[in-house]
Design an enzyme around this catalytic site. Structure first.
Site, PDB file in Angstrom:
ATOM      1  N   CYS A   1      -1.438  -3.727  15.238  1.00 42.81           N
ATOM      2  CA  CYS A   1      -1.189  -3.302  13.852  1.00 42.81           C
ATOM      3  C   CYS A   1      -1.640  -4.357  12.846  1.00 42.81           C
ATOM      4  O   CYS A   1      -1.361  -5.543  13.012  1.00 42.81           O
ATOM      5  CB  CYS A   1       0.302  -3.015  13.694  1.00 42.81           C
ATOM      6  SG  CYS A   1       0.770  -2.610  12.009  1.00 42.81           S
TER       7      CYS A   1
ATOM      8  N   GLU B   1       0.813  -1.217   0.000  1.00 41.33           N
ATOM      9  CA  GLU B   1       0.000   0.000   0.000  1.00 41.33           C
ATOM     10  C   GLU B   1       0.845   1.265   0.000  1.00 41.33           C
ATOM     11  O   GLU B   1       1.938   1.277   0.547  1.00 41.33           O
ATOM     12  CB  GLU B   1      -0.801   0.077   1.302  1.00 41.33           C
ATOM     13  CG  GLU B   1      -1.614  -1.106   1.597  1.00 41.33           C
ATOM     14  CD  GLU B   1      -2.247  -1.013   2.984  1.00 41.33           C
ATOM     15  OE1 GLU B   1      -3.032  -1.896   3.288  1.00 41.33           O
ATOM     16  OE2 GLU B   1      -1.940  -0.071   3.729  1.00 41.33           O
TER      17      GLU B   1
ATOM     18  N   CYS C   1       4.930  -7.682   7.847  1.00 46.03           N
ATOM     19  CA  CYS C   1       5.914  -7.186   8.810  1.00 46.03           C
ATOM     20  C   CYS C   1       6.172  -8.281   9.839  1.00 46.03           C
ATOM     21  O   CYS C   1       5.246  -8.964  10.279  1.00 46.03           O
ATOM     22  CB  CYS C   1       5.411  -5.923   9.506  1.00 46.03           C
ATOM     23  SG  CYS C   1       6.631  -5.219  10.640  1.00 46.03           S
TER      24      CYS C   1
ATOM     25  N   ASN D   1      -6.748   3.797  15.213  1.00 41.11           N
ATOM     26  CA  ASN D   1      -7.699   3.466  14.166  1.00 41.11           C
ATOM     27  C   ASN D   1      -8.047   1.987  14.326  1.00 41.11           C
ATOM     28  O   ASN D   1      -7.160   1.134  14.185  1.00 41.11           O
ATOM     29  CB  ASN D   1      -6.937   3.672  12.849  1.00 41.11           C
ATOM     30  CG  ASN D   1      -7.805   4.137  11.735  1.00 41.11           C
ATOM     31  OD1 ASN D   1      -8.953   3.715  11.626  1.00 41.11           O
ATOM     32  ND2 ASN D   1      -7.249   4.983  10.892  1.00 41.11           N
TER      33      ASN D   1
ATOM     34  N   CYS E   1      -1.809   1.916   8.546  1.00 40.03           N
ATOM     35  CA  CYS E   1      -0.903   0.905   8.121  1.00 40.03           C
ATOM     36  C   CYS E   1      -1.489  -0.503   7.942  1.00 40.03           C
ATOM     37  O   CYS E   1      -1.990  -1.102   8.882  1.00 40.03           O
ATOM     38  CB  CYS E   1       0.117   0.968   9.245  1.00 40.03           C
ATOM     39  SG  CYS E   1       1.365  -0.148   9.423  1.00 40.03           S
TER      40      CYS E   1
ATOM     41  N   SER F   1       8.130   5.056  16.504  1.00 39.00           N
ATOM     42  CA  SER F   1       6.803   4.598  16.935  1.00 39.00           C
ATOM     43  C   SER F   1       6.954   4.130  18.373  1.00 39.00           C
ATOM     44  O   SER F   1       7.298   2.981  18.629  1.00 39.00           O
ATOM     45  CB  SER F   1       6.343   3.431  16.051  1.00 39.00           C
ATOM     46  OG  SER F   1       6.109   3.898  14.752  1.00 39.00           O
ATOM     47  N   LEU F   2       6.710   5.039  19.280  1.00 44.03           N
ATOM     48  CA  LEU F   2       7.009   4.743  20.685  1.00 44.03           C
ATOM     49  C   LEU F   2       5.824   4.024  21.339  1.00 44.03           C
ATOM     50  O   LEU F   2       5.963   2.914  21.834  1.00 44.03           O
ATOM     51  CB  LEU F   2       7.342   6.053  21.417  1.00 44.03           C
ATOM     52  CG  LEU F   2       7.990   5.904  22.778  1.00 44.03           C
ATOM     53  CD1 LEU F   2       9.349   5.229  22.677  1.00 44.03           C
ATOM     54  CD2 LEU F   2       8.130   7.261  23.468  1.00 44.03           C
ATOM     55  N   HIS F   3       4.700   4.657  21.359  1.00 46.35           N
ATOM     56  CA  HIS F   3       3.428   4.084  21.836  1.00 46.35           C
ATOM     57  C   HIS F   3       3.415   3.669  23.309  1.00 46.35           C
ATOM     58  O   HIS F   3       2.394   3.225  23.836  1.00 46.35           O
ATOM     59  CB  HIS F   3       2.977   2.892  20.977  1.00 46.35           C
ATOM     60  CG  HIS F   3       3.002   3.144  19.507  1.00 46.35           C
ATOM     61  ND1 HIS F   3       2.800   4.386  18.944  1.00 46.35           N
ATOM     62  CD2 HIS F   3       3.218   2.313  18.450  1.00 46.35           C
ATOM     63  CE1 HIS F   3       2.883   4.297  17.623  1.00 46.35           C
ATOM     64  NE2 HIS F   3       3.142   3.069  17.294  1.00 46.35           N
TER      65      HIS F   3
ATOM     66  N   GLY G   1       5.429  -2.607   6.872  1.00 39.65           N
ATOM     67  CA  GLY G   1       6.787  -3.110   7.059  1.00 39.65           C
ATOM     68  C   GLY G   1       7.609  -2.250   7.988  1.00 39.65           C
ATOM     69  O   GLY G   1       7.255  -1.121   8.309  1.00 39.65           O
ATOM     70  N   GLU G   2       8.720  -2.823   8.427  1.00 38.64           N
ATOM     71  CA  GLU G   2       9.646  -2.093   9.295  1.00 38.64           C
ATOM     72  C   GLU G   2      10.821  -1.662   8.399  1.00 38.64           C
ATOM     73  O   GLU G   2      11.649  -2.491   8.004  1.00 38.64           O
ATOM     74  CB  GLU G   2      10.101  -3.018  10.436  1.00 38.64           C
ATOM     75  CG  GLU G   2      11.272  -2.532  11.249  1.00 38.64           C
ATOM     76  CD  GLU G   2      11.166  -1.091  11.733  1.00 38.64           C
ATOM     77  OE1 GLU G   2      10.219  -0.744  12.450  1.00 38.64           O
ATOM     78  OE2 GLU G   2      12.069  -0.292  11.386  1.00 38.64           O
TER      79      GLU G   2
ATOM     80  N   CYS H   1       3.018   8.215   1.733  1.00 32.57           N
ATOM     81  CA  CYS H   1       3.455   7.226   2.710  1.00 32.57           C
ATOM     82  C   CYS H   1       3.705   5.919   1.947  1.00 32.57           C
ATOM     83  O   CYS H   1       2.804   5.429   1.269  1.00 32.57           O
ATOM     84  CB  CYS H   1       2.344   7.072   3.738  1.00 32.57           C
ATOM     85  SG  CYS H   1       2.604   5.717   4.855  1.00 32.57           S
TER      86      CYS H   1
ATOM     87  N   CYS I   1       3.581  -6.005  16.112  1.00 30.57           N
ATOM     88  CA  CYS I   1       2.975  -5.146  17.136  1.00 30.57           C
ATOM     89  C   CYS I   1       1.511  -5.548  17.257  1.00 30.57           C
ATOM     90  O   CYS I   1       0.838  -5.773  16.258  1.00 30.57           O
ATOM     91  CB  CYS I   1       3.117  -3.669  16.753  1.00 30.57           C
ATOM     92  SG  CYS I   1       4.836  -3.190  16.548  1.00 30.57           S
TER      93      CYS I   1
HETATM   94  N1  SAH Z   1       7.163  -0.272  11.053  1.00 26.41           N
HETATM   95  C1  SAH Z   1       7.389   1.115  11.150  1.00 26.41           C
HETATM   96  C2  SAH Z   1       6.816   1.854   9.993  1.00 26.41           C
HETATM   97  C3  SAH Z   1       5.317   1.763   9.891  1.00 26.41           C
HETATM   98  S1  SAH Z   1       4.725   3.266  10.426  1.00 26.41           S
HETATM   99  C4  SAH Z   1       6.883   1.649  12.457  1.00 26.41           C
HETATM  100  O1  SAH Z   1       6.190   0.920  13.143  1.00 26.41           O
HETATM  101  O2  SAH Z   1       7.242   2.766  12.792  1.00 26.41           O
HETATM  102  C5  SAH Z   1       3.073   3.033  10.694  1.00 26.41           C
HETATM  103  C6  SAH Z   1       2.660   3.804  11.913  1.00 26.41           C
HETATM  104  O3  SAH Z   1       1.260   3.582  12.099  1.00 26.41           O
HETATM  105  C7  SAH Z   1       3.364   3.304  13.142  1.00 26.41           C
HETATM  106  O4  SAH Z   1       3.602   4.346  14.036  1.00 26.41           O
HETATM  107  C8  SAH Z   1       2.333   2.354  13.686  1.00 26.41           C
HETATM  108  O5  SAH Z   1       2.550   2.075  15.036  1.00 26.41           O
HETATM  109  C9  SAH Z   1       1.053   3.084  13.405  1.00 26.41           C
HETATM  110  N2  SAH Z   1      -0.126   2.243  13.387  1.00 26.41           N
HETATM  111  C10 SAH Z   1      -0.209   0.923  13.160  1.00 26.41           C
HETATM  112  N3  SAH Z   1      -1.476   0.499  13.239  1.00 26.41           N
HETATM  113  C11 SAH Z   1      -2.209   1.593  13.534  1.00 26.41           C
HETATM  114  C12 SAH Z   1      -3.605   1.816  13.774  1.00 26.41           C
HETATM  115  N4  SAH Z   1      -4.467   0.834  13.669  1.00 26.41           N
HETATM  116  N5  SAH Z   1      -4.008   3.071  14.063  1.00 26.41           N
HETATM  117  C13 SAH Z   1      -3.127   4.090  14.122  1.00 26.41           C
HETATM  118  N6  SAH Z   1      -1.816   3.938  13.906  1.00 26.41           N
HETATM  119  C14 SAH Z   1      -1.362   2.704  13.633  1.00 26.41           C
HETATM  120 FE1  SF4 Z   2       5.481  -3.660  11.844  1.00 25.44          FE
HETATM  121 FE2  SF4 Z   2       5.400  -1.019  12.342  1.00 25.44          FE
HETATM  122 FE3  SF4 Z   2       3.131  -2.477  12.271  1.00 25.44          FE
HETATM  123 FE4  SF4 Z   2       4.855  -2.807  14.275  1.00 25.44          FE
HETATM  124  S1  SF4 Z   2       3.687  -0.936  13.775  1.00 25.44           S
HETATM  125  S2  SF4 Z   2       3.843  -4.471  13.124  1.00 25.44           S
HETATM  126  S3  SF4 Z   2       6.805  -2.546  13.249  1.00 25.44           S
HETATM  127  S4  SF4 Z   2       4.515  -2.090  10.558  1.00 25.44           S
END
Ligand code: SAH
Ligand code: SF4
Length: 391
Positions: A129, A94, A122, A329, A372, A253-255, A198-199, A115, A126
């Site tokens: 995700c 995507e 991936c 989301n 994502c 992506s700290l969270h 992906g990462e 983006c 997480c």
């Molecule tokens: N793998 C990398 C790059 C992907 S970035 C990373 O994790 O940073 C995609 C971003 O969207 C990340 O910050 C991820 O944590 C966030 N994300 C994933 N699923 C999401 C969701 N359902 N709602 C909002 N943000 C989300």
């Molecule tokens: Fe992979 Fe980033 Fe999603 Fe985590 S948030 S599963 S590292 S794409």
């Protein structure tokens, strides 16, 4: 004859020059080839009309020039567009195009952020995700990363004759056709975020080469400071990126700012805990003199309490980093919820009161599942989209 494996868009200018020198072609031919690839964005060798036929033949026999198939396209009210691409091996990835200052009352949109994805699936899993749900399939090649930008610009060029947005681009759009090849001479994307599926730092070499091509004046022409790489926290690669010469922006992506929270939702934290991540971020900033952004999705009952905001404020203050709070989301099939708006606002206020620079992002494209991995997931679950179209 076996079709060539190596795509021409995985090469740097110097490599193309070298190849042409081996073929005893004049050096200026390299810039002609690059002009066709990155300014006019052709998708076939026949389209390169100012190259001698013999050279086109050699290129055709030696290099692939693979396109991507537009498998589904979704648009949200706020002009966000989500593209689902099919790659030559059938894999789905995507890209999401987000236009700021949408063209209201004839005003041109001047900021187009794309983006892009870097892997199919991936491996980092997480818990919240969609991208990781089916696991990791493969890394994208250099050209598959680069091609997402080119294909969106080609798609935009193909829209040029539609009367709805005649003045949408600052420089206008000129589109001609050579055979079946669309030449879309428009540079659309001026901001790139590596936040798709992906990462990115787990596909480090391909990512870096693709970014160099997209950053180069002969390539995508996107300034390094306009390119943001997002990572879930791969500590050794953050340190490696700090050593590169380019000034790419880094987002984490700290969270969760404690091991307790991150361990619960991000398995990568067991390998690279918060303390190590913070040290790597400090190192990056020291080397680059660039401010890092911290991405923090808000998950109800998981990371949105005041003690979490305190830990986040401490982490951000150590780095003088900016925090992006992102309402989660929802992903079909996953149990996580986004906190109610007053709680989101309270999180922002708590950070502000501790002196942290913070934005609470109203998720663009929420209505099309722009987060994502979501569109791919939906399509894989057979909800379908528009019929395929070649770009
Ligand atoms: N793998 C990398 C790059 C992907 S970035 C990373 O994790 O940073 C995609 C971003 O969207 C990340 O910050 C991820 O944590 C966030 N994300 C994933 N699923 C999401 C969701 N359902 N709602 C909002 N943000 C989300
Ligand atoms: Fe992979 Fe980033 Fe999603 Fe985590 S948030 S599963 S590292 S794409």
């Amino acid at each position: 004859m076996q079709p060539p494996q190596r795509d021409i868009r995985s090469l740097l200018r110097a490599e193309i020059r070298q190849q042409l020198a081996v073929w005893r072609e004049p050096a200026y031919r390299a810039d002609q080839v690059l002009d066709w690839l990155y300014r006019r964005r052709v998708t076939s060798w026949e389209g390169m009309t100012n190259l001698p036929k013999s050279l086109r033949r050699k290129l055709y026999e030696s290099y692939a020039l693979n396109g991507v198939l537009l498998k589904a396209l979704q648009g949200a009210d706020d002009t966000t567009r989500k593209f689902l691409w099919q790659l030559p091996d059938g894999a789905l990835i995507e890209s999401v195009l987000i236009s700021a200052n949408p063209a209201l009352y004839g005003e041109p949109s001047d900021r187009h952020t794309l983006c892009v994805s870097t892997q199919v699936g991936c491996a980092y899993g997480c818990k919240f995700c969609a991208s990781g749900l089916d696991g990791w399939k493969r890394n994208l090649g250099v050209e598959e990363i680069v091609n997402q930008v080119l294909a969106v610009e080609r798609w935009r060029g193909g829209q040029a004759d539609q009367p709805a947005h005649p003045q949408d681009e600052a420089g206008g759009v000129s589109e001609t056709r050579v055979g079946r090849t669309v030449i879309a001479d428009v540079r659309l994307v001026n901001n790139l975020v590596i936040m798709g599926m992906g990462e990115p730092l787990a596909n480090y070499d391909h990512l870096l080469k693709a970014l160099r091509i997209l950053n180069a004046p002969w390539g995508g022409g996107i300034g390094a400071r306009k390119i943001t790489v997002s990572t879930s926290g791969l500590v050794p690669q953050i340190r490696r990126l700090a050593e590169e010469s380019e000034q790419f922006q880094l987002a984490i992506s700290l969270h969760g700012a404690t091991d307790a929270v991150r361990d619960r939702i991000m398995p990568v934290n067991r390998k690279h805990p918060v303390r190590e991540l913070l040290a790597a971020c400090e190192y990056y900033q020291e080397r680059k003199g660039r401010m890092i952004t911290l991405e923090y999705i808000l998950l109800a009952g998981v990371n949105d309490a005041s003690e979490h905001m305190q830990a986040l404020a401490e982490f951000a203050t150590r780095l003088s980093a900016k925090v992006n709070l992102i309402p989660y989301n929802r992903v079909a099939g996953l149990p996580w919820e986004c906190p109610a708006e007053p709680i989101q606002e309270a999180c922002r206020t708590q950070l502000q009161n501790r002196g942290v620079k913070v934005t609470l992002r109203r998720e663009k494209g929420g209505d099309i599942g722009a987060a994502c991995g979501q569109l791919r997931l939906r399509t894989l679950r057979d909800l379908g989209g528009r019929p395929p179209e070649s770009v």
